[in-house]
Design an enzyme around this catalytic site. Structure first.
Site, PDB file in Angstrom:
ATOM      1  N   GLY A  72       0.538   3.666  -1.996  1.00  0.00           N
ATOM      2  CA  GLY A  72       0.813   3.599  -0.567  1.00  0.00           C
ATOM      3  C   GLY A  72      -0.220   2.852   0.254  1.00  0.00           C
ATOM      4  O   GLY A  72      -0.466   3.190   1.417  1.00  0.00           O
ATOM      5  N   CYS A 130       6.290  -4.521   2.055  1.00  0.00           N
ATOM      6  CA  CYS A 130       6.014  -3.356   2.891  1.00  0.00           C
ATOM      7  C   CYS A 130       7.238  -2.999   3.743  1.00  0.00           C
ATOM      8  O   CYS A 130       8.024  -3.868   4.119  1.00  0.00           O
ATOM      9  CB  CYS A 130       4.838  -3.633   3.822  1.00  0.00           C
ATOM     10  SG  CYS A 130       3.359  -4.110   2.954  1.00  0.00           S
TER      11      CYS A 130
END
Length: 303
Positions: A72, A130
Site C-alpha cells: 500500500g 494507483c
C-alpha cells in the site's frame, strides 16, 4: 567485452539492469551486498506527496513461483524524502530514480515538481496503477484517459526523463502506452503486478489484509514478455521490461522482445546481488554470441 550502455530518453545507463521500485529500498540498504555503482539504475520505493501508512498486516503472501503483496505504498512522503533520504542517495555513482505515486493528477504533479528540484535525481517513474480517489477508486492506468491525465499534469511540471509504469490489468496495454507517449512520456516500463488472491482454506479468509494483492515473480514472466513485445511494436519511445526476471537469460528475453532496459524486483529478496549477476550474465552471453553491443539484440525476436 561487449558494450552494455543504453539510453532512455536523455538518461544514459551504463548497463540495462535496474532495480524495481519497492524491492530495493532506497539502495543504501543493499550496499553491503552489491556495489551499487555497477547497477544501471536504482528505482527507489514509491513516494507520495503526503505520508502513507500502507495497508494492515498481513500484506505479503508467498505463492507458487511468486509472491503477492498489498503493502500500500507505505512511505513518509516526498518532503521527508527530499530532506532525509536524498542526502544519503545523491552521491551513489549511478542513476537514482524515484517512483512517484498519487491519488489525483494534481498530487502526482506536485510530488514530481518537488523531485524535479533535486539535482541528483535524473528521472522519475510514474506508478499509474494507483487508485483515482476522484473516480471511485479505479486505477489511473486502466484507461487511456486516466493514464493520459496523469502524464499530462506531470509533464507540465517535471522537466527531466519521465518513465511511466504501466498496469497489466487492462484489455490492451499497447493503447495505454500510446496514450502516455502522446502526452510526453519519454519511456514506459512494464509490467506492474498482476492482481491476484490467495486463500487460507483453514481460516476461510484471504492471506492478505485487503483480500487481493499484486502478483510478482517468475509466474508473471510470460505475460510480461508478451506485453513488452506488444508495446515495443506500438510506440517509438524506449520500453523498460520487468516481471519475473531471475536470471540473465530472463533479461535477454525481454531485450529481444524490444526492451531497451530491464528492472529486477522479486529476485532481490532471494539474492541481494542478483543485479550484478544478471549484468555479468548478459555480457557473457553477448561475448559468446559474438555481439559487440547489447544494442544488437534489442527487439530482434522473430515472432
Amino acid at each position: 567485452m561487449a558494450k552494455l550502455n543504453v539510453k532512455i530518453g536523455k538518461l544514459g545507463l551504463k548497463n540495462p539492469v535496474m532495480t524495481a521500485s519497492g524491492t530495493f529500498g532506497y539502495g543504501v540498504e543493499f550496499a553491503d551486498f552489491v556495489d551499487l555503482s555497477q547497477i544501471g539504475g536504482i528505482i527507489v520505493k514509491g513516494t507520495t506527496l503526503k505520508p502513507r501508512e500502507g495497508n494492515d498486516y498481513p500484506r505479503m503472501a508467498e505463492t507458487a513461483q511468486g509472491m503477492l503483496n498489498c503493502v500500500g505504498l507505505q512511505n513518509k512522503g516526498v518532503d521527508y524524502f527530499c530532506k532525509h533520504i536524498y542526502p544519503e542517495v545523491k552521491d551513489i555513482q549511478t542513476n537514482v530514480l524515484v517512483n512517484v505515486s498519487g491519488s489525483s493528477p494534481e498530487d502526482y504533479a506536485e510530488c514530481a515538481a518537488r523531485i524535479d528540484e533535486l539535482e541528483g535525481i535524473p528521472a522519475i517513474e510514474l506508478n499509474i496503477s494507483c487508485p483515482n480517489v476522484k473516480q471511485g477508486g479505479m486505477a489511473f492506468g486502466v484507461t487511456c484517459e486516466g493514464a493520459a491525465s496523469v502524464v499530462r499534469a506531470v509533464r507540465e511540471r517535471y522537466h527531466k526523463t519521465l518513465i511511466v509504469k504501466l498496469s497489466p490489468n487492462v484489455t490492451n496495454i499497447a493503447d495505454i502506452a500510446r496514450a502516455v507517449e502522446a502526452e510526453g512520456a519519454d519511456s514506459v516500463s512494464l509490467i506492474n503486478t498482476l492482481m491476484g488472491m490467495s486463500i487460507d482454506i483453514e481460516k476461510r479468509r484471504s492471506r492478505l489484509s485487503i483480500g487481493t494483492g499484486g502478483l510478482s515473480g517468475p509466474a508473471v514472466k510470460p505475460v510480461a514478455v508478451r506485453m513488452v513485445w506488444q508495446v515495443a511494436r506500438a510506440v517509438k519511445i524506449p520500453v523498460v521490461g520487468l516481471g519475473g526476471i531471475m536470471t540473465a537469460e530472463d533479461a535477454i528475453e525481454f531485450l529481444m522482445a524490444g526492451a531497451t532496459a530491464i528492472e529486477i524486483g522479486t529476485a532481490n529478496f532471494i539474492d541481494p546481488a542478483v543485479t550484478i549477476k544478471v549484468r555479468d550474465g548478459i555480457n557473457d552471453w553477448l561475448d559468446r554470441h559474438g555481439c559487440s553491443s547489447v544494442q544488437e539484440i534489442i527487439g530482434t525476436v522473430e515472432a
